[in-house]
Design a protein around this motif. Structure first.
Motif, short mmCIF file in Angstrom:
data_model
loop_
_atom_site.label_atom_id
_atom_site.label_comp_id
_atom_site.label_asym_id
_atom_site.label_seq_id
_atom_site.Cartn_x
_atom_site.Cartn_y
_atom_site.Cartn_z
N ILE A 41 -52.45 -18.94 17.19
CA ILE A 41 -53.24 -19.16 15.98
C ILE A 41 -53.44 -17.85 15.21
O ILE A 41 -53.31 -17.83 13.98
CB ILE A 41 -54.59 -19.83 16.33
N SER A 42 -53.72 -16.78 15.94
CA SER A 42 -53.89 -15.49 15.24
C SER A 42 -52.59 -15.03 14.61
O SER A 42 -52.59 -14.41 13.55
CB SER A 42 -54.43 -14.42 16.19
N GLN A 43 -51.46 -15.32 15.24
CA GLN A 43 -50.17 -14.94 14.68
C GLN A 43 -49.88 -15.72 13.39
O GLN A 43 -49.38 -15.15 12.43
CB GLN A 43 -49.04 -15.20 15.69
N ILE A 44 -50.20 -16.99 13.38
CA ILE A 44 -49.92 -17.81 12.20
C ILE A 44 -50.77 -17.36 11.01
O ILE A 44 -50.25 -17.02 9.94
CB ILE A 44 -50.17 -19.30 12.49
N PHE A 45 -52.08 -17.34 11.18
CA PHE A 45 -52.96 -17.05 10.05
C PHE A 45 -53.02 -15.55 9.73
O PHE A 45 -52.98 -15.17 8.56
CB PHE A 45 -54.36 -17.61 10.29
N GLY A 46 -53.13 -14.73 10.75
CA GLY A 46 -53.18 -13.29 10.51
C GLY A 46 -51.89 -12.77 9.91
O GLY A 46 -51.90 -11.99 8.96
N GLY A 47 -50.78 -13.23 10.43
CA GLY A 47 -49.49 -12.78 9.92
C GLY A 47 -49.21 -13.25 8.51
O GLY A 47 -48.67 -12.50 7.70
N ALA A 48 -49.58 -14.50 8.22
CA ALA A 48 -49.36 -15.01 6.86
C ALA A 48 -50.20 -14.22 5.87
O ALA A 48 -49.73 -13.85 4.78
CB ALA A 48 -49.70 -16.50 6.79
N GLY A 49 -51.44 -13.93 6.24
CA GLY A 49 -52.30 -13.14 5.35
C GLY A 49 -51.79 -11.73 5.16
O GLY A 49 -51.83 -11.18 4.05
N LEU A 50 -51.30 -11.11 6.23
CA LEU A 50 -50.79 -9.74 6.13
C LEU A 50 -49.53 -9.69 5.26
O LEU A 50 -49.37 -8.78 4.44
CB LEU A 50 -50.50 -9.19 7.52
N ALA A 51 -48.64 -10.65 5.46
CA ALA A 51 -47.41 -10.67 4.66
C ALA A 51 -47.72 -10.89 3.18
O ALA A 51 -47.13 -10.25 2.31
CB ALA A 51 -46.46 -11.75 5.17
N ALA A 52 -48.67 -11.79 2.91
CA ALA A 52 -49.05 -12.03 1.51
C ALA A 52 -49.77 -10.82 0.94
O ALA A 52 -49.57 -10.47 -0.23
CB ALA A 52 -49.96 -13.27 1.43
N GLY A 53 -50.58 -10.16 1.76
CA GLY A 53 -51.35 -9.01 1.29
C GLY A 53 -50.49 -7.85 0.83
O GLY A 53 -50.78 -7.21 -0.18
N ILE A 54 -49.44 -7.57 1.55
CA ILE A 54 -48.58 -6.44 1.16
C ILE A 54 -47.81 -6.77 -0.12
O ILE A 54 -47.62 -5.90 -0.98
CB ILE A 54 -47.64 -5.99 2.30
N THR A 55 -47.42 -8.02 -0.27
CA THR A 55 -46.74 -8.42 -1.51
C THR A 55 -47.68 -8.30 -2.69
O THR A 55 -47.32 -7.76 -3.75
CB THR A 55 -46.22 -9.87 -1.38
N VAL A 56 -48.90 -8.77 -2.51
CA VAL A 56 -49.91 -8.68 -3.57
C VAL A 56 -50.25 -7.22 -3.86
O VAL A 56 -50.44 -6.83 -5.02
CB VAL A 56 -51.16 -9.51 -3.20
N GLY A 57 -50.31 -6.39 -2.81
CA GLY A 57 -50.58 -4.97 -3.00
C GLY A 57 -49.54 -4.29 -3.87
O GLY A 57 -49.88 -3.48 -4.75
N ALA A 58 -48.29 -4.61 -3.65
CA ALA A 58 -47.22 -4.04 -4.48
C ALA A 58 -47.33 -4.51 -5.92
O ALA A 58 -47.13 -3.73 -6.87
CB ALA A 58 -45.86 -4.41 -3.89
#
Length: 180
Positions: A41-58
């Motif tokens: 569960i942490s991999q699904i939600f945490g990872g999706a948020g992290l991947a989206a976060g770096i894209t949004v950061g750029a």
């Protein structure tokens, strides 16, 4: 207090919470399944948020700077933060245990995420860059959490690692799509 090995009777009821895991393979199996579920569960939600976060950061950096020429800097800072925190989280985990190391890494990643939001609200590029450096701790910790499934018995360790790795690759694509 544990009895001497000569006096230990397996049929006695455990006296403490930890003893029941030592004497019951069934309870160990239940704990392992619960732990693996939490990791997934942490991999699904945490990872999706992290991947989206770096894209949004750029994209935020591109918008704040008004040019594409420096839009790779956030990704570089994020990666540098991830590399540095991997070392720190690994040392903390080795010295004080996995729970403290991973909790500290996820907390740092959360603080970095809050910093990114504040930087976006104030249009502060310096705060954005500093926050993305700290935000990298979340990725390093999330990647290290995948290996928590490898503590199991030898016959199921490969399955749990492959399972967590599969979830990791699924959420990488899913997180990127969420950021669109």
């Amino acid at each position: 207090m544990l009895n001497k090995p000569d006096d230990f009777n397996v049929n006695e009821s455990p006296k403490s919470g930890l003893e029941k895991y030592l004497v019951s393979p069934e309870i160990q199996s239940q704990l392992y399944k619960r732990t693996l579920l939490i990791i997934v569960i942490s991999q699904i939600f945490g990872g999706a948020g992290l991947a989206a976060g770096i894209t949004v950061g750029a994209l935020l950096a591109q918008d704040m700077l008004g040019t594409d020429s420096l839009s790779g800097v956030p990704v570089a800072l994020f990666t540098l933060g991830s590399a540095g925190s991997a070392l720190l989280v690994g040392r903390l985990s080795q010295r004080f245990g996995r729970r403290l190391g991973l909790s500290t890494g996820f907390l740092a990643g959360g603080i970095g995420a809050i910093g990114v939001v504040i930087a976006a609200m104030n249009e502060n590029i310096y705060l954005l860059f500093a926050s993305l450096l700290i935000y990298g701790a979340g990725t390093a910790t999330n990647l290290q959490a995948r290996y928590a499934g490898r503590f199991s018995k030898a016959d199921s360790a490969g399955y749990s690692s492959e399972y967590c790795d599969g979830i990791h690759y699924f959420r990488c694509g899913y997180g990127t799509e969420l950021s669109r």
